[in-house]
Design an enzyme around this catalytic site. Structure first.
Site, PDB file in Angstrom:
ATOM      1  CG  PHE A   1     -26.071  26.412 -31.430  1.00  0.00           C
ATOM      2  CD1 PHE A   1     -25.747  25.180 -30.884  1.00  0.00           C
ATOM      3  CD2 PHE A   1     -25.179  27.466 -31.277  1.00  0.00           C
ATOM      4  CE1 PHE A   1     -24.554  24.997 -30.187  1.00  0.00           C
ATOM      5  CE2 PHE A   1     -23.994  27.297 -30.594  1.00  0.00           C
ATOM      6  CZ  PHE A   1     -23.682  26.064 -30.037  1.00  0.00           C
TER       7      PHE A   1
ATOM      8  CB  THR B   1     -35.320  39.117 -38.312  1.00  0.00           C
ATOM      9  OG1 THR B   1     -35.795  38.677 -39.565  1.00  0.00           O
ATOM     10  CG2 THR B   1     -35.538  38.024 -37.282  1.00  0.00           C
TER      11      THR B   1
ATOM     12  CB  ALA C   1     -29.808  36.353 -27.044  1.00  0.00           C
TER      13      ALA C   1
ATOM     14  CE1 TYR D   1     -26.878  39.310 -35.746  1.00  0.00           C
ATOM     15  CE2 TYR D   1     -24.519  39.483 -35.386  1.00  0.00           C
ATOM     16  CZ  TYR D   1     -25.733  38.925 -35.075  1.00  0.00           C
ATOM     17  OH  TYR D   1     -25.803  37.985 -34.080  1.00  0.00           O
TER      18      TYR D   1
ATOM     19  CE  LYS E   1     -29.101  40.522 -31.182  1.00  0.00           C
ATOM     20  NZ  LYS E   1     -30.414  39.812 -31.027  1.00  0.00           N
TER      21      LYS E   1
END
Ligand code: UDP
Length: 324
Positions: free
Chosen positions: A11, A95, A117, A149, A153
């Site tokens: 996106f 990932t 990001a 998550y 990050k």
């Protein structure tokens, strides 16, 4: 300039690709289409300055080769979406950690600037709003996969900072706050495309919990422009961690009402307990608002598109045949 965009078929990545091509830059996209879509990059295929590779960012030799061909890297590839994260925690963690390791290692060999990001998730359940980049994180326990998550990050951010401090690799971290706009899919749980799909079909809008939790939605065009400006800023932005989004705060219940009104829908609004939506023991944050002063000071960032216009853009996208 030539850029590598990992996750460029996603996106945000596809909007970034479009904006860079539009100003005359070259773009190579690396995407495994796990959550991205070939449809998102279809319109660029005939552009001679556009190339793409369908492969994983864990392919070290390919990443090394692509990094060598470009001037800088936007690393957007990641497992995204609360639903995906809760349902596939192993894939999420692997990932997010592995891809960033590969990108930073290869970029460092060639000293190519990297924009990483990241996400407002890293603030966790912090109650000190607005969230400033130097605030501590309030991440919940490892027994709840949502926080994995956030933690993955945050580890990416730490690794980026480590490369910057230890090797002088130019790394910029951007924390996107609930980015929304055309091409975002509701498949991985994101609220706005889900509400718009439900409203356009005159089906009930599914508000989780009591709907009093708030978010601040950033338009994809605004955060893409901010990301490009930070990359263009050069040394000034190197080593920085920067929030990008919009300060306009709204409760999820009010968002549902706004979507129903703007879509002129007959939908009703229903409350779904969190346990039912995400499984037992799910934790949500009550408020989330970015402090945008650093982005403003560094590159004059100011969001241009407010929530009503955002909702209208998303509705128009789906009314004209866009996918949800
Ligand atoms: N949400 C909701 N109904 C949905 C999808 C999401 O009420 O169908 C809620 C979700 O529980 C959260 C907010 O909307 O409180 C934003 O969810 P999203 O997954 O878009 O982003 P994030 O949780 O990462 O902020």
């Amino acid at each position: 300039m030539d850029y590598l965009i990992t996750g460029g078929a996603g996106f945000i990545g596809s909007h970034l690709t479009e904006a860079l091509l539009a100003r005359g830059d070259g773009v190579v996209v690396l995407d495994d289409l796990s959550t991205g879509s070939i449809r998102n990059i279809e319109p660029f295929r005939d552009n001679p300055r556009f190339n793409y590779q369908i492969d994983t960012v864990e392919n070290r030799s390919l990443v090394a080769e692509l990094v060598d061909r470009v001037d800088a890297v936007f690393h957007l590839a990641a497992a995204v979406g609360v639903r995906l994260v809760v349902e596939n925690p192993v894939r999420t963690l692997e990932t997010n950690l592995r891809t960033t390791e590969v990108v930073l290692e290869m970029a460092n060999k060639k000293q190519r600037p990297v924009l990483l990001a990241s996400t407002s998730e890293v603030y966790g359940k912090s109650t000190k709003v607005p969230f400033h980049e130097d605030d501590p994180s309030a991440i919940g326990p490892p027994t709840l996969s949502r926080w994995g998550y956030a933690c993955s990050k945050l580890m990416d951010e730490f690794l980026g900072q480590a490369y910057w401090h230890e090797y002088g690799l130019p790394v910029i971290v951007v924390r996107y706050f609930n980015t929304v706009g055309p091409r975002q899919t509701g498949r991985y749980g994101m609220v706005l495309p889900t509400f718009v799909r439900q409203a356009l079909a005159n089906q009930p809008l599914t508000v989780h919990g009591d709907g009093a939790q708030t978010r601040s939605f950033g338009y994809v065009g605004d955060v893409v422009r901010g990301s490009m400006a930070l990359m263009d800023a050069g040394e000034r932005a190197h080593g920085a961690i920067v929030n990008l989004g919009n300060e306009e705060e709204i409760s999820i219940r009010a968002l549902a009402e706004r979507v129903v009104a703007r879509a002129e829908s007959r939908s009703e609004i229903v409350l779904i307990p969190y346990d039912q939506a995400y499984g037992a023991g799910f934790e949500d944050m009550q408020r989330r608002v970015p402090d945008l002063s650093r982005a403003e000071a560094l590159v004059g960032y100011a969001p241009q598109v407010g929530l009503d216009a955002i909702i209208d853009h998303v509705i128009a996208h789906y009314r004209t045949g866009g996918q949800l």
